[in-house]
Design a protein around this motif. Structure first.
Motif, PDB file in Angstrom:
ATOM      1  N   ALA A   8       0.808  -1.221   0.000  1.00 16.79           N
ATOM      2  CA  ALA A   8       0.000   0.000   0.000  1.00 16.79           C
ATOM      3  C   ALA A   8       0.840   1.269   0.000  1.00 16.79           C
ATOM      4  N   VAL A   9       2.106   1.177   0.409  1.00 13.03           N
ATOM      5  CA  VAL A   9       2.921   2.384   0.541  1.00 13.03           C
ATOM      6  C   VAL A   9       4.151   2.368  -0.361  1.00 13.03           C
ATOM      7  N   VAL A  10       4.184   1.476  -1.352  1.00 11.23           N
ATOM      8  CA  VAL A  10       5.329   1.384  -2.257  1.00 11.23           C
ATOM      9  C   VAL A  10       4.898   1.729  -3.676  1.00 11.23           C
ATOM     10  N   ASP A  11       5.678   2.581  -4.360  1.00 12.21           N
ATOM     11  CA  ASP A  11       5.508   2.802  -5.792  1.00 12.21           C
ATOM     12  C   ASP A  11       6.299   1.707  -6.498  1.00 12.21           C
ATOM     13  N   ARG A  12       5.609   0.673  -6.929  1.00 15.33           N
ATOM     14  CA  ARG A  12       6.286  -0.509  -7.443  1.00 15.33           C
ATOM     15  C   ARG A  12       6.975  -0.273  -8.778  1.00 15.33           C
ATOM     16  N   ARG A  13       6.621   0.774  -9.492  1.00  5.67           N
ATOM     17  CA  ARG A  13       7.347   1.102 -10.716  1.00  5.67           C
ATOM     18  C   ARG A  13       8.756   1.606 -10.408  1.00  5.67           C
ATOM     19  N   GLN A  14       8.919   2.229  -9.274  1.00  5.87           N
ATOM     20  CA  GLN A  14      10.233   2.755  -8.909  1.00  5.87           C
ATOM     21  C   GLN A  14      11.254   1.649  -8.626  1.00  5.87           C
ATOM     22  N   PRO A  44      10.211   6.249  -4.076  1.00  6.42           N
ATOM     23  CA  PRO A  44       9.765   4.852  -4.045  1.00  6.42           C
ATOM     24  C   PRO A  44       8.758   4.552  -2.946  1.00  6.42           C
ATOM     25  N   LEU A  45       8.795   5.310  -1.850  1.00  5.72           N
ATOM     26  CA  LEU A  45       7.835   5.128  -0.770  1.00  5.72           C
ATOM     27  C   LEU A  45       6.814   6.253  -0.803  1.00  5.72           C
ATOM     28  N   LEU A  46       5.547   5.874  -0.759  1.00  5.05           N
ATOM     29  CA  LEU A  46       4.473   6.845  -0.777  1.00  5.05           C
ATOM     30  C   LEU A  46       4.104   7.317   0.620  1.00  5.05           C
ATOM     31  N   ASP A  47       4.437   6.496   1.629  1.00  6.41           N
ATOM     32  CA  ASP A  47       4.050   6.813   3.005  1.00  6.41           C
ATOM     33  C   ASP A  47       4.699   5.772   3.910  1.00  6.41           C
ATOM     34  N   THR A  48       4.550   5.941   5.193  1.00  8.42           N
ATOM     35  CA  THR A  48       4.904   4.892   6.152  1.00  8.42           C
ATOM     36  C   THR A  48       3.652   4.072   6.440  1.00  8.42           C
ATOM     37  N   VAL A  49       3.838   2.896   7.068  1.00 13.08           N
ATOM     38  CA  VAL A  49       2.695   2.084   7.474  1.00 13.08           C
ATOM     39  C   VAL A  49       3.061   1.335   8.743  1.00 13.08           C
TER      40      VAL A  49
END
Length: 251
Positions: free
Chosen positions: A102-108, A156-161
Motif C-alpha cells: 500500500a505504501v510502495v511505488d512498485r514502478r520505482q 519509491p515510498l508513498l508513506d509509512t505504514v
C-alpha cells in the motif's frame, strides 16, 4: 484513567524498540520488540517478478510469516517448507503483504521482488501488528540500499505504514493488547494505518456481545494515538534515510 495489571495506562503502548541492520546478508533487517513480542524482519531483493508482472516494468512486494516452535509457552510444530501454511499463517502473511504494498511505488523498484520474512521469536500478543511495523522498516532499508545502487526517478515510498492492536477488556478500551488481555477481550481489533492517517485495513471482532458504533469510534481514536507513536518510532529507527525515500524536504 485506570491502570492495567502491568502498570500501563489504557492508551499506553508496550515498551517498543526497533533495532536495525541486525542481519549481515539481508538487504534490509530489523528486530522489533513490543513488550514480550519479538519479531525478526528481513527484506530480500531478487531480480525477478511473478509471472503476471513480466514485462510490465513494475516490481512486487510480498511477505512470509512464521512463529518459531518455542515462541509461545508450549512448543508448536514447525510448519514445513513446501507445504501449505496453516490458515492463520496464510491470512497473516497476506495481511502483511497488503500493508507493505500500500505504501510502495512498485514502478520505482523496477522488475524486482522484495520479500519480507517476519519470524516471531517470542509471542505475547500483537505479533501480526509488530510484523507490519517492523516489516516496513526492513522494507525501507532494502529500498534505500537498492536506490544507492541504481537511483530512483521518483519517490519509491508513498508513506509509512504501521499496525497496532486494541480492544475492550472488562468493559474498558485498551491499546496494544498483550496475550492475557487479548485472550480475555470482549472486542478485539487490529488497525493498519499509514503515517498520513489513512487506513489500510481494519480487523475487528466481537468475541462476546455485539458492540455499538461509539465504541468503534473510541477504539479507532485509541489506535490512532498509538499509531502516531509507532510512526515516530519508525522514523527514528530509519533516520535520514526515510525522508529521502519519501521525497520529503529535510532542509
Amino acid at each position: 484513567m485506570s491502570v492495567r495489571a502491568t502498570g500501563r495506562a489504557p492508551d499506553e503502548l508496550r515498551p517498543l524498540t526497533i533495532e536495525t541492520d541486525v542481519n549481515r546478508y539481508a538487504e534490509g533487517s530489523c528486530l522489533v520488540r513490543a513488550g514480550g513480542t519479538h519479531v525478526l524482519c528481513l527484506a530480500s531483493v531478487e531480480n525477478r517478478v511473478p509471472q503476471f508482472l513480466y514485462g510490465k516494468g513494475e516490481g512486487w512486494v510480498t511477505a512470509e510469516y512464521a512463529m518459531l516452535p518455542r515462541a509461545t509457552s508450549e512448543r508448536t510444530t514447525r510448519e514445513r517448507a513446501g507445504s501449505r501454511p496453516s490458515g492463520r499463517t496464510y491470512e497473516i502473511q497476506r495481511l502483511i503483504g497488503r500493508a507493505l504494498r500500500a505504501v510502495v511505488d512498485r514502478r520505482q523498484i523496477g522488475e524486482r521482488t522484495i520479500t519480507v520474512d517476519c519470524d516471531v521469536l517470542q509471542a505475547d500478543g500483537g505479533t501480526r501488528c509488530a510484523a507490519i511495523t517492523g516489516g516496513f522498516v526492513a522494507l525501507a532499508l532494502a529500498i534505500d540500499r537498492l536506490g544507492g545502487e541504481r537511483g530512483f526517478r521518483g519517490r519509491p515510498l508513498l508513506d509509512t505504514v504501521a499496525a497496532v492492536s486494541c480492544g475492550i477488556v472488562a468493559g474498558e478500551a485498551l491499546l496494544d493488547l498483550a496475550y492475557e488481555e487479548d485472550s480475555a477481550a470482549e472486542v478485539d481489533f487490529n488497525v493498519v494505518r499509514t503515517g498520513s492517517r489513512r487506513y489500510v485495513e481494519l480487523q475487528g471482532t466481537a468475541e462476546q456481545a455485539p458492540f455499538a458504533r461509539d465504541r468503534l469510534d473510541e477504539l479507532l481514536d485509541l489506535a490512532d494515538r498509538g499509531l502516531d507513536r509507532l510512526d515516530l518510532a519508525q522514523r527514528e529507527a530509519l533516520g535520514e534515510r526515510l525522508p529521502r525515500l519519501l521525497g520529503e524536504d529535510v532542509a
